[in-house]
Design a protein around this motif. Structure first.
Motif, mmCIF file in Angstrom:
data_model
loop_
_atom_site.group_PDB
_atom_site.id
_atom_site.type_symbol
_atom_site.label_atom_id
_atom_site.label_comp_id
_atom_site.label_asym_id
_atom_site.label_seq_id
_atom_site.Cartn_x
_atom_site.Cartn_y
_atom_site.Cartn_z
ATOM 1 N N TRP A 178 0.839 -1.210 0.000
ATOM 2 C CA TRP A 178 0.000 0.000 0.000
ATOM 3 C C TRP A 178 0.878 1.267 0.000
ATOM 4 O O TRP A 178 0.589 2.223 -0.712
ATOM 5 C CB TRP A 178 -0.917 -0.012 1.227
ATOM 6 C CG TRP A 178 -1.895 1.127 1.246
ATOM 7 C CD1 TRP A 178 -3.149 1.156 0.705
ATOM 8 C CD2 TRP A 178 -1.683 2.432 1.820
ATOM 9 N NE1 TRP A 178 -3.732 2.382 0.899
ATOM 10 C CE2 TRP A 178 -2.854 3.179 1.580
ATOM 11 C CE3 TRP A 178 -0.628 3.035 2.496
ATOM 12 C CZ2 TRP A 178 -2.993 4.505 2.007
ATOM 13 C CZ3 TRP A 178 -0.761 4.354 2.922
ATOM 14 C CH2 TRP A 178 -1.932 5.074 2.680
ATOM 15 N N ASN A 188 0.959 3.993 -3.051
ATOM 16 C CA ASN A 188 0.517 5.368 -2.800
ATOM 17 C C ASN A 188 1.663 6.366 -2.775
ATOM 18 O O ASN A 188 1.510 7.499 -2.306
ATOM 19 C CB ASN A 188 -0.292 5.420 -1.501
ATOM 20 C CG ASN A 188 -1.675 4.813 -1.703
ATOM 21 O OD1 ASN A 188 -2.577 5.479 -2.187
ATOM 22 N ND2 ASN A 188 -1.805 3.535 -1.418
ATOM 23 N N LYS A 237 -4.147 4.131 7.493
ATOM 24 C CA LYS A 237 -5.109 4.293 6.389
ATOM 25 C C LYS A 237 -5.533 2.981 5.712
ATOM 26 O O LYS A 237 -6.725 2.775 5.502
ATOM 27 C CB LYS A 237 -4.551 5.281 5.353
ATOM 28 C CG LYS A 237 -4.378 6.686 5.926
ATOM 29 C CD LYS A 237 -4.408 7.746 4.864
ATOM 30 C CE LYS A 237 -4.215 9.135 5.431
ATOM 31 N NZ LYS A 237 -5.116 9.484 6.542
#
Ligand SMILES: Nc1ncnc2c1ncn2[C@@H]1O[C@H](COP(=O)(O)OP(=O)(O)OP(=O)(O)O)[C@@H](O)[C@H]1O
Ligand SMILES: Nc1ccn([C@H]2C[C@H](O)[C@@H](COP(=O)(O)O)O2)c(=O)n1
Length: 229
Positions: A46, A50, A66
């Motif tokens: 992740w 990102n 998150k």
């Protein structure tokens, strides 16, 4: 330990056979199975997806709450998702493997994932086999059975190379180097490093087949259950 419930912690360096052993033991004993490395890999995937700088601990810490990471605990079909998407393939990429030690060293990441691991273990009424690096020492220090798997770097590199269908000597050597580098990073970080718990049974798997390792762990679990009766 409840009559029919048992918690088994299996730790050790990379490529010692933790996942294969844990899945087989959990299947034999009808227990759940949790691959905690997959959760750290999911977090790392992740971060990379990102655009977070994985070598900046403050940047990683700021956003590690998150992603919604979820693990399915059926040993015959374990799953790992991030925000509902299956990431079981992407988390095994070389990019994730190269970055996972840095991300998993961040204390905020460990706090979040440790809480998730404890919640998953608590939700398995029949018991669970949990494998990783710090399960016996930190995540589940009261586990009923603790195992620490080891194997020589040569044996581990040969196994991993066979899995990846790597044959060239230079590539096997590079696989060995990468394993050793990751072990060093994982065992020297300050928060919850890779370590054998004082009460863990060490099993050197260098000269053992997977079936022999599984038999050894099943025997240890059954002995523990007999002692409890
Ligand atoms: N005792 C064994 N003898 C031969 N091969 C084995 C043995 N145990 C595991 N293997 C093989 O070695 C490879 C690595 O095993 P596995 O993925 O279970 O290790 P691991 O400790 O979970 O690794 P990692 O920490 O990197 O996820 C797999 O291909 C597996 O089939
Ligand atoms: N309990 C754990 C499990 C894993 N990690 C980190 C360190 C590993 O290098 C990485 C990937 O694990 P693998 O898929 O190779 O088992 O995840 C950890 O810090 N703590």
């Amino acid at each position: 330990m409840a009559e029919s419930s048992v918690v088994v912690a299996i730790d050790g360096p990379s490529g010692t056979g933790k996942s294969s052993t844990s899945k087989a033991v959990a299947t034999r004993l009808s227990l759940g199975f949790l691959d905690t490395g997959a959760q750290y890999r999911a977090m790392t995937w992740w971060m990379l997806a990102n655009g977070v700088d994985v070598n900046d601990p403050a940047a990683v810490a700021a956003v590690c709450d998150k992603p919604l990471i979820a693990s399915g605990t059926d040993p015959k079909a374990p799953t790992i998702t991030v925000d509902g998407a299956d990431v079981s393939g992407p988390i095994r990429s070389s990019e994730v493997t190269a970055a996972v030690s840095a991300v998993s060293a961040v204390p905020e990441v460990r706090a979040r994932i440790t809480a998730l691991q404890r919640a998953i273990a608590a939700e398995e009424p029949g018991g669970i086999v949990v494998e990783g690096r710090d399960i016996g020492t930190t995540v589940l220090p009261a586990a009923d059975v603790k195992i620490f798997l080891t194997a020589s770097p040569e044996a581990r590199a040969a196994r991993r190379s066979a899995e990846l269908r790597v044959k060239a000597a230079a590539e096997v050597a590079a696989t060995r180097e990468a394993l050793v580098k990751r072990d060093t990073a994982d065992s020297t970080r300050s928060t919850s490093p890779l370590a054998k718990a004082d009460d863990a049974v060490e099993v050197d798997t260098t000269e053992l087949t997977l079936a022999q390792v599984v038999e050894c762990v099943v025997t240890l679990v059954e002995e523990r259950k007999r002692r409890e009766r």
